[in-house]
Design a protein around this motif. Structure first.
Motif, PDB file in Angstrom:
ATOM      1  N   TYR A 117       1.794   3.977   7.665  1.00 43.27           N
ATOM      2  CA  TYR A 117       1.860   3.867   6.075  1.00 43.27           C
ATOM      3  C   TYR A 117       0.865   4.017   5.127  1.00 43.27           C
ATOM      4  N   ARG A 131      -0.507   6.348   2.386  1.00 43.82           N
ATOM      5  CA  ARG A 131      -0.757   5.736   0.848  1.00 43.82           C
ATOM      6  C   ARG A 131      -2.226   6.110   0.730  1.00 43.82           C
ATOM      7  N   LEU A 152       6.756   3.821   3.959  1.00 46.89           N
ATOM      8  CA  LEU A 152       7.097   2.416   3.585  1.00 46.89           C
ATOM      9  C   LEU A 152       8.174   2.258   4.287  1.00 46.89           C
ATOM     10  N   ALA A 177       2.058  -4.400   3.099  1.00 50.84           N
ATOM     11  CA  ALA A 177       2.620  -3.029   3.115  1.00 50.84           C
ATOM     12  C   ALA A 177       3.149  -2.890   1.465  1.00 50.84           C
TER      13      ALA A 177
END
Length: 515
Positions: free
Chosen positions: A111, A115, A172, A512
């Motif tokens: 993730y 990102r 996510l 996260a």
């Protein structure tokens, strides 16, 4: 003016973090609004447990006091100190659980990788280049030239249409799905250890019954052989008594084998050999598990069953992937630039006038991709339909598991009470048959039959007691119980920090969610 307006709208959309993912709607629950009632579901137990007496009367048991399974800690559900210690060991050492934690951490790292695509990249760079040009091609007397540079390079893909944002949302959701999978693995492990422990206790009881039957049958065989040797008994009586002895001997070996294998299975769940300092345990009939945990409504399972929440997160990931597939049809806008110094000599890099810079915006608009983008969009839509069906199946499976548990819970008490009365009757039958045989009223066949039937009844009773307890354990798990250690504790997030021995440092959900 119109061009500037379009740019302003695009910038506003980017700043708002909009994506082209379709609006998410949770699918309707494909099950009834309530669990089945009537019939086998009608007689659900209260705070009682089947008694061990000859009449099958019930004795008082502990009560859940209306608490939902998810709010009952596993130390409150199980009272056997030996079982509690085994569960504690398994939660620290079980390798399957450790793998689920590591999968969660790997998903969190993935993730963060995705990102990072939302932000510009900035690199420091230094270089030297040396070039020789033939004299007849050089415009200067110098045939060898040097170029030194040092500076910063930057690049950034401006996510006007939410492609990277959709990929981030997908990553996510996949991370949160693995977190729920880890939670489901931990809850399952608690019930697996308890079930296997109860199986070992059942085998202990079966061994005791078989050993007692073997001892009694050996004494009967000794008497029958003595009578046969003295000419007062028949060979038929001798061989009939021998069959019970040999059957008990065979059962003893089979049960001893299963007992050893049952302990091996328990050791595998623990992830380490059985410690020598385990506390004393309770017998199978003294486990006293909570019998009256309320089932609630099927809709409660959506927030109490991690496997259902995992399936929904996978559905959310598939939904976000559609946004990325849609955005692939639109232009990609990238900005690249550099700033630094440039000089033909190393010493002149930082002298006045050596500054150099470049700025290169680019836009890429797909025109012909051979149908790749369209196929990717079709694939994303199909994958979402697959995840919808998977989510609905998870709900249906959870409903079935709870309904099965309720059906079993509504029948086991009466079954065990009937088996207890049957076992008492079989014991009296054996006593009376022995008395009639001793007084010469009846043949030894009636004694043999009564002894065999009593042995079978005792085994059936022990197995039913174990199955009743395992059903209570499995129903506790099916209703979402086993995540907290003690009642009243604040439930941990699914990706809460843990200490599972060799497992590496975990990643919290807040890290996260920050993106």
């Amino acid at each position: 003016m119109q061009k500037h307006s379009l740019i302003a709208v695009a910038v506003a959309l980017f700043a708002a973090g909009c994506t082209m993912a379709p609006k998410y709607h949770r699918p309707d629950e494909p099950v009834s609004a309530t669990f089945p009632t009537g019939g086998v579901y009608e007689t659900q137990p209260g705070a009682t447990q089947p008694g061990a007496g000859p009449t099958g009367t019930s004795t008082a048991a502990r009560s859940a006091n209306g608490q939902a399974a998810a709010d009952i800690g596993w130390r409150d559900f199980f009272v056997d100190p030996r079982m509690q210690r085994l569960i504690e060991i398994a939660l620290k050492n079980n390798r399957d659980l450790r793998v689920s934690v590591l999968n969660m951490q790997a998903s969190a790292a993935q993730y963060r990788i995705v990102r990072a695509g939302l932000f510009p990249t900035l690199d420091a760079a230094a270089s030297q280049s040396k070039q020789r040009t033939p004299r007849d091609l050089s415009s200067t007397p110098m045939t060898i030239t040097n170029t030194y540079s040092v500076g910063l390079n930057a690049s950034w893909e401006i996510d006007f249409f939410g492609r990277i944002q959709s990929l981030k949302d997908q990553a996510l959701a996949q991370y949160l799905a693995t977190a729920q999978a880890r939670k489901a693995a931990e809850i399952l492990l608690v019930s697996q250890v308890a079930d296997q422990y109860l199986t070992v206790l059942e085998l202990d009881d079966l061994l005791t019954v078989t050993q007692n039957t073997l001892k009694t049958s050996q004494e009967s065989y000794r008497i029958a052989k003595l009578q046969f040797d003295n000419g007062t008994g028949s060979e038929l009586d001798l061989r009939q008594s021998q069959t019970v002895v040999e059957q008990a001997n065979a059962n003893l070996q089979a049960q001893a084998r299963l007992r050893a294998q049952g302990e091996n299975a328990l050791v595998l769940l623990l992830g380490e050999p059985l410690p020598a300092d385990l506390p004393p345990g309770l017998t199978l009939n003294d486990q006293n598990l909570l019998t009256d945990i309320p089932a609630g409504l099927p809709s409660d399972l959506l927030t109490r069953r991690p496997d259902i929440m995992e399936a929904e997160q996978n559905l959310l990931a598939a939904n976000a992937n559609i946004g990325a597939a849609r955005a692939a049809f639109f232009p990609k806008v990238s900005l690249t630039g550099s700033f630094g110094t440039l000089s033909p000599s190393l010493g002149g890099l930082f002298k006045p006038g050596s500054a150099a810079w470049s700025f290169a915006p680019s836009i890429t608009l797909p025109i012909f991709e051979g149908g790749e983008n369209l196929a990717n969009l079709d694939l994303a839509n199909i994958q979402k339909k697959v995840q919808i069906a998977t989510y609905e199946k998870a709900i249906q499976t959870a409903f079935r598991e709870v309904a099965d548990g309720l059906a079993a819970r509504g029948t086991y008490d009466q079954q065990i009470q009937a088996l207890e009365r049957n076992t008492f009757a079989e014991q009296r039958r054996l006593d009376l048959s022995n008395l009639r045989y001793t007084n010469g009223v009846d043949s030894y066949l009636s004694v043999l039959t009564a002894q065999t039937d009593l042995y079978s009844s005792q085994q059936s009773l022990i197995t039913a007691r174990m199955q009743r307890l395992q059903n209570l354990v499995d129903l506790y798990q099916a209703l979402g119980g086993g995540w907290i250690e003690r009642a009243g504790e604040q439930p941990r997030p699914a990706d809460a920090p843990v200490d599972y021995g060799a497992a590496s440092a975990p990643v919290a959900a807040s890290a996260a969610a920050a993106g």
